[in-house]
Design a protein around this motif. Structure first.
Motif, PDB file in Angstrom:
ATOM      1  N   GLY A  82       8.941   8.169 -19.447  1.00 49.79           N
ATOM      2  CA  GLY A  82       9.986   8.112 -18.436  1.00 49.79           C
ATOM      3  C   GLY A  82       9.407   7.984 -17.046  1.00 49.79           C
ATOM      4  O   GLY A  82      10.134   7.735 -16.077  1.00 49.79           O
ATOM      5  N   ILE A  83       8.084   8.121 -16.945  1.00 52.62           N
ATOM      6  CA  ILE A  83       7.420   8.029 -15.657  1.00 52.62           C
ATOM      7  C   ILE A  83       7.618   6.653 -15.015  1.00 52.62           C
ATOM      8  O   ILE A  83       7.533   6.490 -13.800  1.00 52.62           O
ATOM      9  CB  ILE A  83       5.913   8.340 -15.814  1.00 52.62           C
ATOM     10  N   GLU A  84       7.932   5.653 -15.844  1.00 53.50           N
ATOM     11  CA  GLU A  84       8.091   4.285 -15.363  1.00 53.50           C
ATOM     12  C   GLU A  84       9.526   3.947 -14.982  1.00 53.50           C
ATOM     13  O   GLU A  84       9.845   2.803 -14.674  1.00 53.50           O
ATOM     14  CB  GLU A  84       7.615   3.310 -16.448  1.00 53.50           C
ATOM     15  N   GLY A  85      10.422   4.957 -14.982  1.00 54.62           N
ATOM     16  CA  GLY A  85      11.840   4.719 -14.764  1.00 54.62           C
ATOM     17  C   GLY A  85      12.165   3.979 -13.479  1.00 54.62           C
ATOM     18  O   GLY A  85      12.978   3.048 -13.468  1.00 54.62           O
ATOM     19  N   ALA A  86      11.562   4.366 -12.366  1.00 50.60           N
ATOM     20  CA  ALA A  86      11.849   3.711 -11.086  1.00 50.60           C
ATOM     21  C   ALA A  86      11.364   2.270 -11.090  1.00 50.60           C
ATOM     22  O   ALA A  86      12.004   1.380 -10.523  1.00 50.60           O
ATOM     23  CB  ALA A  86      11.193   4.489  -9.943  1.00 50.60           C
ATOM     24  N   SER A  87      10.224   2.022 -11.746  1.00 45.80           N
ATOM     25  CA  SER A  87       9.680   0.669 -11.792  1.00 45.80           C
ATOM     26  C   SER A  87      10.602  -0.271 -12.562  1.00 45.80           C
ATOM     27  O   SER A  87      10.793  -1.429 -12.182  1.00 45.80           O
ATOM     28  CB  SER A  87       8.293   0.694 -12.448  1.00 45.80           C
ATOM     29  N   VAL A  88      11.192   0.236 -13.634  1.00 49.19           N
ATOM     30  CA  VAL A  88      12.097  -0.589 -14.433  1.00 49.19           C
ATOM     31  C   VAL A  88      13.288  -1.048 -13.594  1.00 49.19           C
ATOM     32  O   VAL A  88      13.762  -2.172 -13.716  1.00 49.19           O
ATOM     33  CB  VAL A  88      12.580   0.202 -15.669  1.00 49.19           C
ATOM     34  N   TYR A  89      13.767  -0.181 -12.705  1.00 53.54           N
ATOM     35  CA  TYR A  89      14.933  -0.509 -11.879  1.00 53.54           C
ATOM     36  C   TYR A  89      14.539  -0.935 -10.460  1.00 53.54           C
ATOM     37  O   TYR A  89      15.301  -0.766  -9.518  1.00 53.54           O
ATOM     38  CB  TYR A  89      15.884   0.689 -11.838  1.00 53.54           C
ATOM     39  N   SER A  90      13.351  -1.521 -10.335  1.00 45.58           N
ATOM     40  CA  SER A  90      12.841  -1.871  -9.011  1.00 45.58           C
ATOM     41  C   SER A  90      13.719  -2.880  -8.277  1.00 45.58           C
ATOM     42  O   SER A  90      13.772  -2.869  -7.048  1.00 45.58           O
ATOM     43  CB  SER A  90      11.416  -2.430  -9.135  1.00 45.58           C
ATOM     44  N   ARG A  91      14.409  -3.752  -9.005  1.00 46.65           N
ATOM     45  CA  ARG A  91      15.216  -4.768  -8.314  1.00 46.65           C
ATOM     46  C   ARG A  91      16.406  -4.161  -7.580  1.00 46.65           C
ATOM     47  O   ARG A  91      17.029  -4.815  -6.733  1.00 46.65           O
ATOM     48  CB  ARG A  91      15.685  -5.843  -9.297  1.00 46.65           C
ATOM     49  N   TYR A  92      16.749  -2.913  -7.910  1.00 47.53           N
ATOM     50  CA  TYR A  92      17.868  -2.254  -7.243  1.00 47.53           C
ATOM     51  C   TYR A  92      17.425  -1.385  -6.068  1.00 47.53           C
ATOM     52  O   TYR A  92      18.259  -0.790  -5.383  1.00 47.53           O
ATOM     53  CB  TYR A  92      18.627  -1.375  -8.242  1.00 47.53           C
ATOM     54  N   ALA A  93      16.128  -1.275  -5.840  1.00 46.05           N
ATOM     55  CA  ALA A  93      15.632  -0.388  -4.784  1.00 46.05           C
ATOM     56  C   ALA A  93      16.033  -0.906  -3.409  1.00 46.05           C
ATOM     57  O   ALA A  93      15.951  -2.103  -3.126  1.00 46.05           O
ATOM     58  CB  ALA A  93      14.115  -0.271  -4.868  1.00 46.05           C
ATOM     59  N   GLN A  94      16.476   0.001  -2.545  1.00 47.76           N
ATOM     60  CA  GLN A  94      16.816  -0.385  -1.181  1.00 47.76           C
ATOM     61  C   GLN A  94      15.579  -0.868  -0.435  1.00 47.76           C
ATOM     62  O   GLN A  94      15.640  -1.818   0.336  1.00 47.76           O
ATOM     63  CB  GLN A  94      17.449   0.805  -0.444  1.00 47.76           C
ATOM     64  N   LYS A  95      14.447  -0.201  -0.672  1.00 46.07           N
ATOM     65  CA  LYS A  95      13.167  -0.604  -0.106  1.00 46.07           C
ATOM     66  C   LYS A  95      12.134  -0.630  -1.222  1.00 46.07           C
ATOM     67  O   LYS A  95      12.106   0.261  -2.066  1.00 46.07           O
ATOM     68  CB  LYS A  95      12.718   0.382   0.986  1.00 46.07           C
ATOM     69  N   ARG A  96      11.260  -1.628  -1.190  1.00 47.21           N
ATOM     70  CA  ARG A  96      10.299  -1.764  -2.280  1.00 47.21           C
ATOM     71  C   ARG A  96       9.358  -0.561  -2.377  1.00 47.21           C
ATOM     72  O   ARG A  96       8.997  -0.125  -3.466  1.00 47.21           O
ATOM     73  CB  ARG A  96       9.475  -3.051  -2.057  1.00 47.21           C
ATOM     74  N   GLU A  97       8.989  -0.003  -1.234  1.00 51.84           N
ATOM     75  CA  GLU A  97       8.068   1.133  -1.259  1.00 51.84           C
ATOM     76  C   GLU A  97       8.704   2.384  -1.878  1.00 51.84           C
ATOM     77  O   GLU A  97       7.998   3.329  -2.252  1.00 51.84           O
ATOM     78  CB  GLU A  97       7.562   1.454   0.149  1.00 51.84           C
ATOM     79  N   ASP A  98      10.040   2.393  -1.980  1.00 57.06           N
ATOM     80  CA  ASP A  98      10.707   3.533  -2.600  1.00 57.06           C
ATOM     81  C   ASP A  98      10.354   3.672  -4.075  1.00 57.06           C
ATOM     82  O   ASP A  98      10.396   4.779  -4.626  1.00 57.06           O
ATOM     83  CB  ASP A  98      12.230   3.389  -2.471  1.00 57.06           C
ATOM     84  N   VAL A  99      10.007   2.550  -4.720  1.00 61.88           N
ATOM     85  CA  VAL A  99       9.672   2.579  -6.137  1.00 61.88           C
ATOM     86  C   VAL A  99       8.421   3.423  -6.370  1.00 61.88           C
ATOM     87  O   VAL A  99       8.387   4.310  -7.228  1.00 61.88           O
ATOM     88  CB  VAL A  99       9.460   1.150  -6.687  1.00 61.88           C
ATOM     89  N   GLY A 100       7.383   3.157  -5.591  1.00 58.91           N
ATOM     90  CA  GLY A 100       6.148   3.912  -5.723  1.00 58.91           C
ATOM     91  C   GLY A 100       6.334   5.370  -5.354  1.00 58.91           C
ATOM     92  O   GLY A 100       5.820   6.271  -6.030  1.00 58.91           O
ATOM     93  N   PHE A 101       7.080   5.614  -4.274  1.00 60.82           N
ATOM     94  CA  PHE A 101       7.344   6.994  -3.856  1.00 60.82           C
ATOM     95  C   PHE A 101       8.064   7.772  -4.953  1.00 60.82           C
ATOM     96  O   PHE A 101       7.703   8.912  -5.273  1.00 60.82           O
ATOM     97  CB  PHE A 101       8.189   7.002  -2.579  1.00 60.82           C
ATOM     98  N   ALA A 102       9.082   7.165  -5.538  1.00 58.11           N
ATOM     99  CA  ALA A 102       9.863   7.829  -6.580  1.00 58.11           C
ATOM    100  C   ALA A 102       9.010   8.124  -7.806  1.00 58.11           C
ATOM    101  O   ALA A 102       9.132   9.186  -8.426  1.00 58.11           O
ATOM    102  CB  ALA A 102      11.065   6.974  -6.965  1.00 58.11           C
ATOM    103  N   THR A 103       8.136   7.186  -8.172  1.00 59.60           N
ATOM    104  CA  THR A 103       7.301   7.363  -9.357  1.00 59.60           C
ATOM    105  C   THR A 103       6.345   8.541  -9.185  1.00 59.60           C
ATOM    106  O   THR A 103       6.246   9.419 -10.053  1.00 59.60           O
ATOM    107  CB  THR A 103       6.494   6.087  -9.635  1.00 59.60           C
ATOM    108  N   VAL A 104       5.637   8.576  -8.059  1.00 60.48           N
ATOM    109  CA  VAL A 104       4.654   9.644  -7.825  1.00 60.48           C
ATOM    110  C   VAL A 104       5.346  10.985  -7.587  1.00 60.48           C
ATOM    111  O   VAL A 104       4.920  12.021  -8.115  1.00 60.48           O
ATOM    112  CB  VAL A 104       3.745   9.273  -6.646  1.00 60.48           C
ATOM    113  N   THR A 105       6.422  10.988  -6.809  1.00 58.00           N
ATOM    114  CA  THR A 105       7.144  12.232  -6.537  1.00 58.00           C
ATOM    115  C   THR A 105       7.730  12.809  -7.814  1.00 58.00           C
ATOM    116  O   THR A 105       7.618  14.019  -8.082  1.00 58.00           O
ATOM    117  CB  THR A 105       8.266  11.995  -5.511  1.00 58.00           C
ATOM    118  N   GLY A 106       8.373  11.961  -8.607  1.00 55.12           N
ATOM    119  CA  GLY A 106       8.936  12.416  -9.876  1.00 55.12           C
ATOM    120  C   GLY A 106       7.876  12.968 -10.799  1.00 55.12           C
ATOM    121  O   GLY A 106       8.086  13.972 -11.489  1.00 55.12           O
TER     122      GLY A 106
END
Length: 448
Positions: A210-234
């Motif tokens: 499930g660690i890859e969850g944000a990456s799977v939904y990357s096309r919906y991210a408001q900002k691209r850098e949010d994907v990496g932040f969400a993955t590491v923070t989660g």
């Protein structure tokens, strides 16, 4: 309308936490206590945490270096290794998620059965009817839009973390140093610390999926850098919770007592400390957690399959239709094996991106990123072998016939099925593995 479908940083983080925090965390006390003590548990989490952190950093780096690639797991495999491996990654990830989702409803019904006899062990007519209603309710919820589903997932994620935090606070308050020291080396266990650690490694794989969850939904991210932040923070949030849930019971109960508890052992452990209300409280948290994880994983695996269909690596019918398949006859451990292969392709692709310098400035340092990607690749290979040949072969039983969907999609486009010699090699290997797997099952060499 497009802006309404965007996901905030908090929603992406909730997707990661929601995907990782399911039923597994509620079973950690007994699972670890049956194999090791606090020392072995700490070593196991250090190994698993380091490896999974490398994978989290890989997803973070790829989101920044390859922003044009959406749907993470699928597109990274396709870009790095070709159409057929990309298809296998999407198919394997999807079917593994479906198998895992089946277990959620089994656990929901059996948990309810402990309080309401009409549900039995989850196999009564009422239990099946309620599960069917639940599945369709989630289906229509997701059809209303990913933004609404993600908002609900955020709320559910917060709700299911609360019982875990209460469990941690209560056990931390009742911490007994003498008990913790008694259990430290495993109490009455006679195995070496190395053997104890080895027997827990696969457990850590299941709870980290499930660690890859944000990456799977990357096309919906408001900002691209949010994907990496969400993955590491989660990753850090969930890892902290899992380590504390694993270690704190050793400070209030003997290891052998924890190892003999019923599942979910978190409920049994809290009940042993505070009384019957503790079991009820954690059981409610478990139901919320499992329902939340089901929503998160339904979103994730549906998105992966949709992305593959949109890129014409799946038949076009999958763009508009998504259904679950009956996977009760399959071992739930396949969820891990089916997910690890796509993760291995992601890590391998990250190594390729760094070596080629894609997304880097001409003189930008890449040695650290190469080290991280290389270590993530080695770790996923190690986990595949740690799971044993059995799970690799059983994975082939699903991968080989699943190739029929790829053939269907390629014929829709009027292009050759296998464009590379490596595609043929992969398919032949999968076919041989499937034949061997079916033979092993038929002869009783392995049981599912």
């Amino acid at each position: 309308m497009a802006s309404e479908q965007k996901m905030s940083r908090a929603q992406l983080t909730a997707m990661v936490v929601g995907g990782m925090v399911g039923a597994g965390i509620f079973s950690l006390p007994r699972t670890f206590a049956g194999a090791t003590g606090p020392l072995g548990a700490v070593i196991a989490w250090l190994i698993a945490g380091t490896g999974m952190y490398m994978l989290a950093r890989v997803f973070q780096s790829l989101a920044e270096r390859k922003p044009e690639l959406d749907a993470g797991v699928f597109m990274y495999a396709k870009e790095g290794f070709g159409d057929y491996p990309g298809f296998l990654s999407a198919f394997g990830y999807w079917i593994g998620s479906c198998i895992g989702n089946v277990s959620y409803w089994v656990l929901i019904k059996s948990t309810l059965g402990a309080f309401f006899p009409v549900f039995g062990d989850g196999n009564t007519v009422i239990a099946i009817a309620v599960a069917s209603v639940g599945i369709w309710a989630f289906h229509f919820m997701i059809l209303r839009g990913v933004q609404q589903a993600a908002a609900i997932n955020k709320v559910v994620t917060i709700a299911k973390v609360i019982p875990i935090l209460v469990f941690i606070v209560i056990l931390a308050f009742m911490f007994k140093g003498d008990m913790f020291r008694f259990n430290f080396y495993g109490g009455d266990l006679t195995d070496s610390v190395f053997a104890q650690v080895r027997s827990t490694m696969l457990v850590t794989v299941f709870v980290f999926l499930g660690i890859e969850g944000a990456s799977v939904y990357s096309r919906y991210a408001q900002k691209r850098e949010d994907v990496g932040f969400a993955t590491v923070t989660g990753f850090f949030i969930v890892t902290t919770l899992m380590v504390l849930v694993t270690l704190l019971p050793y400070a209030v109960l003997e290891r052998s007592q924890i190892a003999g508890m019923r599942q979910p052992s978190m409920a049994a452990a809290l009940e042993a400390v505070v009384g019957p209300w503790g079991a009820v409280f954690v059981s409610i948290g478990l139901l919320i957690s499992v329902l939340g994880a089901y929503l998160a994983w339904s979103l994730i695996c549906a998105e992966v399959l949709f992305a593959a269909a949109k890129n014409r690596d799946m038949p076009r019918v999958f763009i508009t239709t998504y259904w679950s398949r009956d996977a009760f006859a399959l071992m739930l451990n396949l969820t891990s094996a089916m997910s690890l292969i796509p993760l291995l392709l992601v890590a391998g692709f990250a190594v390729m991106v760094v070596r080629r310098g894609q997304g880097y400035a001409p003189n930008e340092a890449r040695s650290l990123d190469l080290f991280i990607a290389g270590l993530a690749t080695v770790y996923t290979i190690f986990l595949l072998f740690a799971g044993g040949l059995k799970f690799i072969v059983l994975s082939a039983v699903l991968y080989a016939p699943g190739t029929a969907l790829y053939v269907w999609a390629r014929r829709e486009q009027g292009v050759p099925v296998f464009a590379r010699m490596s595609d043929w090699v992969i398919f032949i290997a999968a076919a041989i593995g499937a034949v061997v797997g079916v033979w092993w099952i038929a002869t009783g060499y392995i049981a599912i």
